[in-house]
Design a protein around this motif. Sequence first.
Motif: not given
Length: 194
Positions: A72-82
């Motif tokens: 994303g650029s306007l709404a930003i999503r940061c995700s991480v998964k184990a």
Amino acid sequence: MASRLVRRTAIASGIAVVAGLGLGFAAGKPVTPNDILPARQLPADLCTRLGDVSSLLPKASNGAPPKVVKTGSLAIRCSVKADEGAQTSYSSASLEVTFTPYPGKDGGAGNPPLKPDQTARQAFERRAMKPSPDRSTVKLETRAAAGGQSWTVSLIELHADVIVQVDYTAQPIEQHAAEAAALVIADRAIWESQ
């Protein structure tokens, strides 16, 4: 007789002027697109600013920590998964942090435009989640699975014109620990989005 007519005409025209000015002020000038504030641009390195989130994830069997992915650029999503398959023990976790800055919007007929913090507040209040008993700017929802060994916490936090949503799922974990971890990440995200 003529002076009475002049006086009544003067009074009537005075009332018309006052009424006209009152209606003019009440109606106001029309809202143009330039009057509505756009959503602000969030920092490009927002996911890196969150810092080390590896303490919320189980240690991978190969020793390499999972990588935070930004979209994303306007709404930003940061995700991480184990994933469970990459672990030596029966454990898994996922974390997703979404930053949404709100723009202003038209307030409707005869109303001034809404400011970004007002539209963010409206969006926050419309979310059907349980309000936090301790903080008025936080709402959360928790769901249990696997007999209470796995918890999913969805939490939103409002600050000015930004809403941060944290979705954290982990197993095995206790409910209180999952909620506390999500709240810490939400606070850090709010701080870094300013």
